[in-house]
Design a protein around this motif. Structure first.
Motif, PDB file in Angstrom:
ATOM      1  N   LEU A   1       0.923  -1.158   0.047  1.00  0.00           N
ATOM      2  CA  LEU A   1      -0.074   0.060   0.028  1.00  0.00           C
ATOM      3  C   LEU A   1       0.749   1.276   0.012  1.00  0.00           C
ATOM      4  O   LEU A   1       0.550   2.168  -0.723  1.00  0.00           O
ATOM      5  N   ALA A   2       1.960   1.158   0.583  1.00  0.00           N
ATOM      6  CA  ALA A   2       2.642   2.282   0.549  1.00  0.00           C
ATOM      7  C   ALA A   2       3.370   2.814  -0.581  1.00  0.00           C
ATOM      8  O   ALA A   2       3.621   3.660  -0.921  1.00  0.00           O
ATOM      9  N   THR A   3       3.818   1.544  -1.491  1.00  0.00           N
ATOM     10  CA  THR A   3       4.358   2.046  -2.633  1.00  0.00           C
ATOM     11  C   THR A   3       3.323   2.215  -3.671  1.00  0.00           C
ATOM     12  O   THR A   3       3.530   2.937  -4.492  1.00  0.00           O
ATOM     13  N   MET A   4       2.247   1.769  -3.472  1.00  0.00           N
ATOM     14  CA  MET A   4       1.140   1.789  -4.295  1.00  0.00           C
ATOM     15  C   MET A   4       0.602   3.347  -4.189  1.00  0.00           C
ATOM     16  O   MET A   4       0.426   3.965  -5.369  1.00  0.00           O
ATOM     17  N   LEU A   5       0.520   3.848  -3.280  1.00  0.00           N
ATOM     18  CA  LEU A   5       0.321   5.385  -2.787  1.00  0.00           C
ATOM     19  C   LEU A   5       1.314   6.103  -2.395  1.00  0.00           C
ATOM     20  O   LEU A   5       1.002   7.048  -1.414  1.00  0.00           O
ATOM     21  N   SER A   6       2.465   6.273  -2.810  1.00  0.00           N
ATOM     22  CA  SER A   6       3.579   6.728  -2.141  1.00  0.00           C
ATOM     23  C   SER A   6       3.616   8.294  -2.356  1.00  0.00           C
ATOM     24  O   SER A   6       4.181   8.909  -1.821  1.00  0.00           O
ATOM     25  N   ASP A   7       2.798   8.755  -3.109  1.00  0.00           N
ATOM     26  CA  ASP A   7       2.550  10.201  -3.756  1.00  0.00           C
ATOM     27  C   ASP A   7       1.515  10.752  -2.809  1.00  0.00           C
ATOM     28  O   ASP A   7       1.211  11.998  -2.660  1.00  0.00           O
ATOM     29  N   LYS A   8       0.975  10.035  -1.762  1.00  0.00           N
ATOM     30  CA  LYS A   8      -0.149  10.736  -1.051  1.00  0.00           C
ATOM     31  C   LYS A   8       0.275  10.415   0.934  1.00  0.00           C
ATOM     32  O   LYS A   8       0.950   9.337   0.992  1.00  0.00           O
ATOM     33  N   GLY A   9      -0.087  11.684   1.388  1.00  0.00           N
ATOM     34  CA  GLY A   9       0.533  11.461   2.568  1.00  0.00           C
ATOM     35  C   GLY A   9      -0.621  10.898   3.415  1.00  0.00           C
ATOM     36  O   GLY A   9      -1.655  10.840   3.155  1.00  0.00           O
ATOM     37  N   GLY A  10      -0.374  10.590   4.825  1.00  0.00           N
ATOM     38  CA  GLY A  10      -1.351  10.085   5.838  1.00  0.00           C
ATOM     39  C   GLY A  10      -1.246   8.752   6.087  1.00  0.00           C
ATOM     40  O   GLY A  10      -2.230   8.434   6.890  1.00  0.00           O
TER      41      GLY A  10
ATOM     42  N   PHE B   1      -6.298  -4.365   6.404  1.00  0.00           N
ATOM     43  CA  PHE B   1      -6.377  -5.421   5.505  1.00  0.00           C
ATOM     44  C   PHE B   1      -7.408  -5.460   4.666  1.00  0.00           C
ATOM     45  O   PHE B   1      -7.373  -6.031   3.558  1.00  0.00           O
ATOM     46  N   ALA B   2      -8.541  -4.898   4.992  1.00  0.00           N
ATOM     47  CA  ALA B   2      -9.803  -4.920   4.157  1.00  0.00           C
ATOM     48  C   ALA B   2      -9.270  -4.019   2.895  1.00  0.00           C
ATOM     49  O   ALA B   2      -9.643  -4.323   1.626  1.00  0.00           O
ATOM     50  N   SER B   3      -8.763  -3.105   3.063  1.00  0.00           N
ATOM     51  CA  SER B   3      -8.074  -2.165   1.928  1.00  0.00           C
ATOM     52  C   SER B   3      -7.470  -2.665   1.058  1.00  0.00           C
ATOM     53  O   SER B   3      -7.351  -2.629  -0.266  1.00  0.00           O
ATOM     54  N   LEU B   4      -6.443  -3.358   1.475  1.00  0.00           N
ATOM     55  CA  LEU B   4      -5.328  -4.297   0.711  1.00  0.00           C
ATOM     56  C   LEU B   4      -6.093  -5.381  -0.018  1.00  0.00           C
ATOM     57  O   LEU B   4      -5.552  -5.175  -1.335  1.00  0.00           O
ATOM     58  N   ILE B   5      -7.026  -5.960   0.447  1.00  0.00           N
ATOM     59  CA  ILE B   5      -8.093  -6.904  -0.561  1.00  0.00           C
ATOM     60  C   ILE B   5      -8.554  -5.932  -1.490  1.00  0.00           C
ATOM     61  O   ILE B   5      -8.959  -6.328  -2.527  1.00  0.00           O
ATOM     62  N   LYS B   6      -9.530  -5.134  -1.167  1.00  0.00           N
ATOM     63  CA  LYS B   6     -10.532  -4.627  -1.904  1.00  0.00           C
ATOM     64  C   LYS B   6      -9.817  -3.676  -3.157  1.00  0.00           C
ATOM     65  O   LYS B   6     -10.217  -3.819  -4.151  1.00  0.00           O
ATOM     66  N   LEU B   7      -8.642  -3.021  -2.735  1.00  0.00           N
ATOM     67  CA  LEU B   7      -7.669  -2.518  -3.869  1.00  0.00           C
ATOM     68  C   LEU B   7      -7.315  -3.414  -4.778  1.00  0.00           C
ATOM     69  O   LEU B   7      -7.104  -2.975  -6.098  1.00  0.00           O
ATOM     70  N   ARG B   8      -7.250  -4.459  -4.536  1.00  0.00           N
ATOM     71  CA  ARG B   8      -6.669  -5.730  -5.849  1.00  0.00           C
ATOM     72  C   ARG B   8      -8.017  -5.801  -6.658  1.00  0.00           C
ATOM     73  O   ARG B   8      -7.961  -5.885  -7.803  1.00  0.00           O
ATOM     74  N   TYR B   9      -9.071  -5.511  -6.174  1.00  0.00           N
ATOM     75  CA  TYR B   9     -10.473  -5.727  -7.147  1.00  0.00           C
ATOM     76  C   TYR B   9     -10.666  -4.369  -7.873  1.00  0.00           C
ATOM     77  O   TYR B   9     -11.009  -4.201  -8.956  1.00  0.00           O
TER      78      TYR B   9
ATOM     79  N   ASP C   1      -5.273  -2.481 -11.618  1.00  0.00           N
ATOM     80  CA  ASP C   1      -4.219  -2.221 -12.657  1.00  0.00           C
ATOM     81  C   ASP C   1      -3.193  -0.903 -12.023  1.00  0.00           C
ATOM     82  O   ASP C   1      -2.233  -0.541 -12.860  1.00  0.00           O
ATOM     83  N   ALA C   2      -3.644  -0.419 -10.955  1.00  0.00           N
ATOM     84  CA  ALA C   2      -2.749   0.335 -10.490  1.00  0.00           C
ATOM     85  C   ALA C   2      -1.290   0.059 -10.111  1.00  0.00           C
ATOM     86  O   ALA C   2      -1.236  -1.103  -9.789  1.00  0.00           O
ATOM     87  N   PRO C   3      -0.509   0.974 -10.810  1.00  0.00           N
ATOM     88  CA  PRO C   3       1.069   0.398 -10.325  1.00  0.00           C
ATOM     89  C   PRO C   3       1.205   0.152  -8.930  1.00  0.00           C
ATOM     90  O   PRO C   3       0.892   0.973  -8.070  1.00  0.00           O
TER      91      PRO C   3
END
Lengths: 482, 148
Positions: free
Chosen positions: A70-79, A388-396, A400-402
């Motif tokens: 998640l940190a690498t996928m959203l590395s341009d976002k803070g928080g 953990f729910a975010s991890l799974i949901k984002l795969r769906y 295709d997000a980098p």
């Protein structure tokens, strides 16, 4: 205004990219690795290994992998967890996650501050450890001092944490491990019974079940580096490496140092009644170096302060991002020239001071303490369940997000890792409601569980109120400080 | 602008109240354990009244201000395992409460300490992991002693 456009601090200055692999890893180590856990866990002897393995499989590994992806996928976002959960569940999900991560600290701060003060007392005069005035003064120096470090931004706090974690966590751990090995190598008797695999298996029964929540959350804090995403030089490469390095350091130091203590101190002598330092003192006395106790107390105090700093700064940064996006009243949306969320830090310090005051000066509040501790656990479980729910949901939802780091195994792999983590925290949430020990009557048990649930709800619900009252002007009027 | 500021302050007040209410309420409402002198050895008495045999008992005194001594009892649980339970008495409510706070500060990670505490008047009983089943058995007896 788009939500994403406001994730960088609105100070007019871009966040400085000051963090590399080492600094990121040290943030996690500071948040998770704590000497004070070792004597407690050593009471379990060989089965401490089993407990650690459970915590590692059901939490440390899943959270490290989830954090890396998640940190690498959203590395341009803070928080940190805010950005992760917001991406999956919208602002509401992200806000609740980061708020729970922040609000659980308000309950936990007095405990860690009291630990810092009582450990330091051991280096000065152990009797001070029960002196309310001394405790409160040291607690406030540690708390406001750490807040001041956070005020001066990432550069200073990262240097403080790098030095502090080495001095206060890694050196004491390595010292304990080294002395344990010396004990064995010098032919001294290991007080544990001879090793068998059967002894590694923890005992599961009603009396040990509540301990499960403690073990799972023993490794809480592995997501802490994520809060610093905007300050990382090369997040796509550095995050996964930092996660791996910190996980290995934490696991190795924790298991080995616990066993070192268990080798030297007989289980029935491992009393923590007078504090963790009582066990450390026994350890050094047995090794014939009683003079090392006071310096060790100072190092462990430093470790406590560094742990406090990690938990104090990370979630505050996350909440600062929420405020910058206009989800909180403008009063919260103030950053200084160092990019620190000063309003959040100040409000946090005020509330923490008030709670510490109650903790120290109210008379015996044993049951209240247990309820508040359980609330810390429950709030953290909410955070991690959302992660953990975010991890799974984002795969769906965003297949295709980098993802510079991707948990292997495709959809089954993500379900395995995310599912294990979610199972661990759901189970921890449930058993976290059970009173530990046998000291509660039925009536007390009912009020205990009700107290935890109501308290947890109240500490998790403010984001929903804020979002309900949200005004467009909140985005425009924040950040007046230079 | 004033309207904005007022609403901001109002929301901040709500936040502080919501956060402080549960924490403050729990701390203030929780009944402090009454301090009174319980003569003799409450743990031994409760164990024996519950049919649990004390294998041995040795004196111990914690290095804490106001601690007046206690015992480390070795008992045999239902499976025949030897377990130890430590007690300590204190000379005042202040010293006892300070010992409780010190104990509670020794938490593991962000959870609780692994040892539990039972307060019986001026005595503290330190419940080690794995011994809570025994404590549960003797709790009714301890409650009787507490109420004396």
């Amino acid at each position: 205004m788009s939500e994403d456009a406001t994730t960088a601090p609105k100070t007019g200055l871009a966040p400085k990219k000051v963090l590399g692999i080492f600094a990121l890893a040290m943030i996690n180590v500071a948040a998770v690795l704590s000497i004070r856990n070792f004597p407690s866990m050593a009471e379990f002897g060989w089965s401490s290994i089993g407990w650690y393995i459970i915590g590692t499989i059901l939490f440390l590994i899943p959270l490290s992998l989830a954090g890396a992806e998640l940190a690498t996928m959203l590395s341009d976002k803070g928080g940190g967890v805010y950005a992760w959960c917001k991406e999956a569940f919208g602002t509401k999900g992200g806000f609740v996650a980061v708020f729970c991560e922040w609000s659980n600290n308000l309950v936990w701060f007095p405990t860690v501050l009291a630990f810092i003060a009582s450990t330091l007392a051991f280096a000065i005069s152990p009797a001070l450890g029960t002196n309310a005035i001394y405790l409160f003064v040291v607690m406030m120096i540690a708390f406001w001092g750490t807040t001041a470090i956070a005020y001066f931004g990432e550069n200073l706090s990262s240097k403080f944490q790098n030095v502090g974690v080495i001095l206060g966590s890694i050196i004491p751990s390595v010292l304990i491990i080294g002395l344990g090995l010396y004990w064995v190598a010098s032919g001294s008797a290991i007080v544990l019974p001879p090793f068998t695999w059967a002894q590694v298996v923890p005992t599961f029964n009603l009396s040990t079940l509540p301990f499960f929540a403690t073990v799972i959350l023993l490794f809480a804090g592995m997501e802490m580096a994520g809060f610093h995403a905007l300050e990382v030089r090369n997040p796509n490469k550095d995050f996964p490496k930092a996660m791996a390095i910190s996980a290995v350091i934490i696991f190795f130091c924790t298991v080995m140092a616990t066993l070192a203590i268990a080798f030297v101190i007989p289980a029935n002598e491992l009393s923590l009644s007078a504090g963790v330092m009582q066990a450390i003192q026994y350890f050094f006395n047995a090794l014939g170096i009683p003079g090392a106790v006071a310096p060790m107390a100072i190092l462990i105090t430093i470790g406590g302060v560094v742990s406090l700093a990690a938990w104090l700064i990370g979630p505050a940064l996350g909440l600062g991002v929420v405020a910058q996006e206009g989800n909180m009243p403008p009063i919260f949306n103030r950053t200084n020239k160092y990019g620190s969320p000063v309003a959040v830090l100040f409000i946090q310090a005020l509330i923490g001071t008030f709670v510490s005051l109650l903790y120290i000066f109210l008379p015996s509040i044993n049951q209240a303490y247990w309820i508040l501790s359980a609330m810390t656990v429950e709030l953290l479980c909410i955070v991690y369940l959302l992660v953990f729910a975010s991890l799974i949901k984002l795969r769906y939802s965003k297949p295709d997000a980098p993802r510079p780091f991707k948990i292997p195994g495709g959809i089954p792999g993500i379900w395995l890792i995310g599912g294990m983590g979610a199972f661990g925290v759901i189970f921890a949430f449930i058993v976290g409601l059970m009173p530990t020990g046998g000291s509660f009557t039925t009536g007390q048990t009912i009020s205990y569980v009700a107290g935890i649930l109501i308290g947890t709800f109240l500490l998790a619900v403010p984001p929903l109120i804020f979002l309900k009252l949200k005004k467009p002007s909140w985005i425009e009027t924040g950040n007046k400080e230079g | 602008m004033n309207e904005v500021d007022n609403s901001a302050w109002a929301v901040m007040l709500i936040l502080i109240l919501i956060i402080l209410l549960p924490i403050g309420w729990i701390m203030v409402v929780s009944t402090p354990e009454p301090y009174h002198i319980v003569a003799g050895e409450p743990l031994r008495e409760a164990l024996e009244n519950s049919g649990i045999t004390v294998v041995s008992a040795v004196n111990s005194k914690l290095p804490l201000p106001g601690a007046t001594g206690g015992k480390i009892y070795t008992i045999s649980d239902e499976n025949g395992n030897l377990i130890t339970i430590q007690t300590q008495s204190f000379d005042s409510a202040g010293s006892r409460d300070a010992a409780i706070k010190l104990h509670n500060a020794q938490s593991v990670g962000k959870g609780k300490p692994i040892e539990d505490l039972v307060v019986v008047g001026n005595h503290l009983i330190f419940v080690r992991p794995g011994t809570s089943g025994t404590i549960k058995k003797i709790l009714p007896e301890l409650q009787k002693i507490k109420g004396r």
